[in-house]
Design a protein around this motif. Structure first.
Motif, mmCIF file in Angstrom:
data_model
loop_
_atom_site.group_PDB
_atom_site.id
_atom_site.type_symbol
_atom_site.label_atom_id
_atom_site.label_comp_id
_atom_site.label_asym_id
_atom_site.label_seq_id
_atom_site.Cartn_x
_atom_site.Cartn_y
_atom_site.Cartn_z
ATOM 1 N N GLY A 1 -4.827 -4.262 -1.641
ATOM 2 C CA GLY A 1 -4.958 -3.222 -0.616
ATOM 3 C C GLY A 1 -6.405 -2.952 -0.271
ATOM 4 O O GLY A 1 -7.284 -3.812 -0.432
ATOM 5 N N ASN A 2 -6.681 -1.752 0.209
ATOM 6 C CA ASN A 2 -8.047 -1.374 0.574
ATOM 7 C C ASN A 2 -8.926 -1.201 -0.657
ATOM 8 O O ASN A 2 -10.049 -1.659 -0.707
ATOM 9 N N LEU A 3 -8.390 -0.525 -1.656
ATOM 10 C CA LEU A 3 -9.173 -0.213 -2.857
ATOM 11 C C LEU A 3 -9.035 -1.268 -3.957
ATOM 12 O O LEU A 3 -9.982 -1.542 -4.696
ATOM 13 N N SER B 1 8.545 -9.489 -2.920
ATOM 14 C CA SER B 1 8.495 -9.753 -1.475
ATOM 15 C C SER B 1 7.075 -9.727 -0.924
ATOM 16 O O SER B 1 6.876 -9.899 0.275
ATOM 17 N N SER B 2 6.093 -9.508 -1.783
ATOM 18 C CA SER B 2 4.718 -9.370 -1.306
ATOM 19 C C SER B 2 4.284 -10.614 -0.549
ATOM 20 O O SER B 2 4.537 -11.732 -0.981
ATOM 21 N N THR B 3 3.619 -10.394 0.573
ATOM 22 C CA THR B 3 3.164 -11.550 1.357
ATOM 23 C C THR B 3 1.658 -11.768 1.195
ATOM 24 O O THR B 3 1.110 -12.698 1.760
ATOM 25 N N SER B 4 0.995 -10.880 0.448
ATOM 26 C CA SER B 4 -0.450 -11.081 0.287
ATOM 27 C C SER B 4 -0.689 -12.284 -0.628
ATOM 28 O O SER B 4 0.083 -12.524 -1.557
ATOM 29 N N PRO B 5 -1.758 -13.051 -0.361
ATOM 30 C CA PRO B 5 -1.992 -14.265 -1.168
ATOM 31 C C PRO B 5 -2.306 -13.924 -2.624
ATOM 32 O O PRO B 5 -2.927 -12.897 -2.895
ATOM 33 N N ASN C 1 2.536 14.686 -3.555
ATOM 34 C CA ASN C 1 2.974 13.430 -4.179
ATOM 35 C C ASN C 1 2.018 12.992 -5.286
ATOM 36 O O ASN C 1 2.436 12.475 -6.315
ATOM 37 N N LYS C 2 0.737 13.180 -5.037
ATOM 38 C CA LYS C 2 -0.245 12.798 -6.059
ATOM 39 C C LYS C 2 -0.125 13.732 -7.266
ATOM 40 O O LYS C 2 -0.185 13.304 -8.412
ATOM 41 N N THR C 3 0.033 15.033 -6.967
ATOM 42 C CA THR C 3 0.177 16.003 -8.067
ATOM 43 C C THR C 3 1.434 15.686 -8.875
ATOM 44 O O THR C 3 1.413 15.755 -10.106
ATOM 45 N N HIS D 1 -13.945 11.212 -0.136
ATOM 46 C CA HIS D 1 -13.674 10.208 0.906
ATOM 47 C C HIS D 1 -14.245 8.855 0.515
ATOM 48 O O HIS D 1 -15.353 8.773 -0.035
ATOM 49 N N PHE D 2 -13.477 7.787 0.820
ATOM 50 C CA PHE D 2 -14.035 6.431 0.707
ATOM 51 C C PHE D 2 -15.131 6.348 1.776
ATOM 52 O O PHE D 2 -14.839 6.475 2.968
ATOM 53 N N PHE D 3 -16.373 6.101 1.378
ATOM 54 C CA PHE D 3 -17.467 6.196 2.348
ATOM 55 C C PHE D 3 -17.611 4.933 3.197
ATOM 56 O O PHE D 3 -18.046 4.991 4.346
HETATM 57 N N1 LIG Z 1 -10.260 8.889 -0.747
HETATM 58 C C1 LIG Z 1 -10.012 8.223 0.368
HETATM 59 O O1 LIG Z 1 -10.747 8.310 1.380
HETATM 60 C C2 LIG Z 1 -8.844 7.285 0.411
HETATM 61 C C3 LIG Z 1 -8.679 6.416 1.501
HETATM 62 C C4 LIG Z 1 -7.615 5.515 1.473
HETATM 63 C C5 LIG Z 1 -6.733 5.495 0.386
HETATM 64 N N2 LIG Z 1 -6.933 6.371 -0.646
HETATM 65 C C6 LIG Z 1 -6.060 6.354 -1.823
HETATM 66 O O2 LIG Z 1 -6.361 5.172 -2.569
HETATM 67 C C7 LIG Z 1 -5.170 4.631 -3.151
HETATM 68 C C8 LIG Z 1 -4.997 3.189 -2.726
HETATM 69 O O3 LIG Z 1 -4.810 3.167 -1.311
HETATM 70 P P1 LIG Z 1 -4.997 1.833 -0.463
HETATM 71 O O4 LIG Z 1 -5.320 2.276 0.930
HETATM 72 O O5 LIG Z 1 -5.919 0.917 -1.166
HETATM 73 O O6 LIG Z 1 -3.510 1.273 -0.508
HETATM 74 P P2 LIG Z 1 -2.869 0.190 0.473
HETATM 75 O O7 LIG Z 1 -3.966 -0.718 0.936
HETATM 76 O O8 LIG Z 1 -2.075 0.872 1.524
HETATM 77 O O9 LIG Z 1 -1.833 -0.542 -0.466
HETATM 78 C C9 LIG Z 1 -2.252 -1.221 -1.625
HETATM 79 C C10 LIG Z 1 -1.238 -2.283 -2.044
HETATM 80 O O10 LIG Z 1 -0.087 -1.665 -2.552
HETATM 81 C C11 LIG Z 1 0.979 -2.582 -2.522
HETATM 82 N N3 LIG Z 1 2.196 -1.825 -2.227
HETATM 83 C C12 LIG Z 1 2.410 -1.018 -1.182
HETATM 84 N N4 LIG Z 1 3.639 -0.480 -1.265
HETATM 85 C C13 LIG Z 1 4.198 -0.939 -2.403
HETATM 86 C C14 LIG Z 1 5.449 -0.768 -3.041
HETATM 87 N N5 LIG Z 1 6.393 0.025 -2.517
HETATM 88 N N6 LIG Z 1 5.681 -1.430 -4.182
HETATM 89 C C15 LIG Z 1 4.724 -2.217 -4.729
HETATM 90 N N7 LIG Z 1 3.526 -2.441 -4.163
HETATM 91 C C16 LIG Z 1 3.272 -1.803 -3.025
HETATM 92 C C17 LIG Z 1 0.660 -3.570 -1.421
HETATM 93 O O11 LIG Z 1 0.647 -4.837 -2.006
HETATM 94 P P3 LIG Z 1 1.413 -6.109 -1.393
HETATM 95 O O12 LIG Z 1 1.481 -5.946 0.094
HETATM 96 O O13 LIG Z 1 0.600 -7.253 -1.825
HETATM 97 O O14 LIG Z 1 2.743 -6.076 -2.005
HETATM 98 C C18 LIG Z 1 -0.734 -3.185 -0.951
HETATM 99 O O15 LIG Z 1 -1.605 -4.293 -0.875
HETATM 100 C C19 LIG Z 1 -4.038 5.576 -2.704
HETATM 101 O O16 LIG Z 1 -3.839 6.521 -3.706
HETATM 102 C C20 LIG Z 1 -4.594 6.254 -1.467
HETATM 103 O O17 LIG Z 1 -4.039 7.531 -1.247
HETATM 104 C C21 LIG Z 1 -7.964 7.262 -0.662
#
Ligand SMILES: NC(=O)c1ccc[n+]([C@@H]2O[C@H](COP(=O)([O-])OP(=O)(O)OC[C@H]3O[C@@H](n4cnc5c(N)ncnc54)[C@H](OP(=O)(O)O)[C@@H]3O)[C@@H](O)[C@H]2O)c1
Length: 303
Positions: free
Chosen positions: A13-15, A37-41, A125-127, A152-154
């Motif tokens: 994902g992003n993080l 079902s993941s499509t990411s490499p 949800n996080k809590t 915030h993610f900067f």
């Molecule tokens: N502080 C901030 O500014 C900020 C900004 C963004 C996010 N966040 C937080 O950081 C955390 C990570 O967020 P992110 O944006 O990195 O996440 P994301 O990119 O939306 O998703 C991360 C990965 O999770 C997997 N995934 C998604 N749904 C799933 C499911 N139902 N079952 C199993 N795997 C699943 C996916 O993998 P595959 O597609 O490979 O299966 C995806 O690559 C979250 O808690 C989010 O709230 C914070």
């Protein structure tokens, strides 16, 4: 006991990539968990194992996948079904004898803040995920959790931060003088790995870190320096902004929910006074704002 083997869900994902890379740089042995079902490499550095799990993430199959792991980190979006998913992973951690669970928190804001809970119920949800892990930890001495709150993610989405480089403009709340903690993806990955290097001190706690604590005025000036141009300030009266965006959010506008998160992350996110502000504990120092902005500007091709 020292943590060596770590399973990561959300590596693509992003993080996730920053967390994976920090874990590897600290020589943890990493297994990436993925939905079938993941499509990411699945092309990770050598030494990283991959386990695919049926999309239902049934507790029994997750437990099997987690046997032998010391810690589990989830970096998936913490909405609806994913919260339930995290409950199942926490249960599987207990069943498999995993010592430490880091749920998908990584919040822009502190989900235990009343202001946040009132304005953005999604944060519940996080809590919930954290509270569930805490309940399990009370019942099972061998299991523990840590949540990381980073602000915030900067260096992720400038739009999310209401910074618009194409038109050299930034939204500013009130005087723009309120300090807010923010973190680069690199810092968040590093802090996550270091939590696992300090399992005792970080046990069953919400840990706060930052790359820096800055004002919106400081950020816009840093973008002006990095781009060599003057930027426009679009000013909002925060209370009025809050009321209007809340009304839209209550009517189902997802963009307004993001706007409220942006606002809270700029007004209610100074971690420096928090009891578990863990920069010293984790051996982290503030980063340089100008340096971080220069990187963002270069990476996004903005000069
Ligand atoms: N502080 C901030 O500014 C900020 C900004 C963004 C996010 N966040 C937080 O950081 C955390 C990570 O967020 P992110 O944006 O990195 O996440 P994301 O990119 O939306 O998703 C991360 C990965 O999770 C997997 N995934 C998604 N749904 C799933 C499911 N139902 N079952 C199993 N795997 C699943 C996916 O993998 P595959 O597609 O490979 O299966 C995806 O690559 C979250 O808690 C989010 O709230 C914070």
């Amino acid at each position: 006991m020292a943590i060596q083997k770590v399973a990561l869900l959300g590596a693509d994902g992003n993080l996730g990539p920053s967390v994976l890379s920090a874990l590897l740089s600290h020589n943890f042995t990493v297994t990436v968990l993925k939905r079938a079902s993941s499509t990411s490499p699945s092309t990770y550095p050598s030494g990283v194992s991959v386990i695919k799990i049926h999309d239902s993430f049934a507790v029994e199959s997750v437990t099997e996948a987690l046997r032998g792991q010391d810690a589990v980190i989830t970096t998936v979006r913490g909405k609806g079904p994913q919260t339930d998913l995290q409950h199942r992973i926490a249960l599987a951690c207990v069943a498999a004898g995993v010592q430490r669970f880091i749920p998908s928190d990584f919040g822009s804001v502190d989900s235990s803040s009343q202001w946040t809970m009132d304005l953005v119920p999604l944060y519940k949800n996080k809590t919930d995920a954290r509270n569930y892990a805490a309940e399990l930890a009370e019942q099972n001495q061998a299991f523990s959790w840590t949540s990381l709150v980073c602000g915030h993610f900067f260096d992720w989405s400038l739009d999310f931060l209401h910074i618009y480089p194409q038109r050299r403009s930034m939204d500013i709340l009130d005087s723009g003088e309120q300090k807010w903690s923010a973190s680069t993806l690199f810092r968040i990955g590093e802090a996550t790995a270091r939590i696992l290097l300090h399992p005792d001190e970080t046990k069953n706690k919400i840990i706060y870190v930052q790359s820096f604590c800055v004002t919106q005025n400081e950020v816009i000036k840093a973008f002006e320096r990095a781009t060599g141009k003057e930027w426009e300030r679009v000013e909002y009266e925060a209370k009025q902004y809050e009321v209007e965006e809340k009304r839209k959010a209550d009517a189902g506008d997802a963009g307004a929910v993001e706007n409220l998160i942006w606002m809270l992350g700029a007004l209610d996110a100074d971690w420096r006074g928090k009891e578990n502000f863990a920069m010293g504990l984790l051996g982290l120092e503030d980063e340089d704002l100008d340096e971080a902005v220069r990187k963002v500007v270069e990476e996004k091709g903005l000069v």
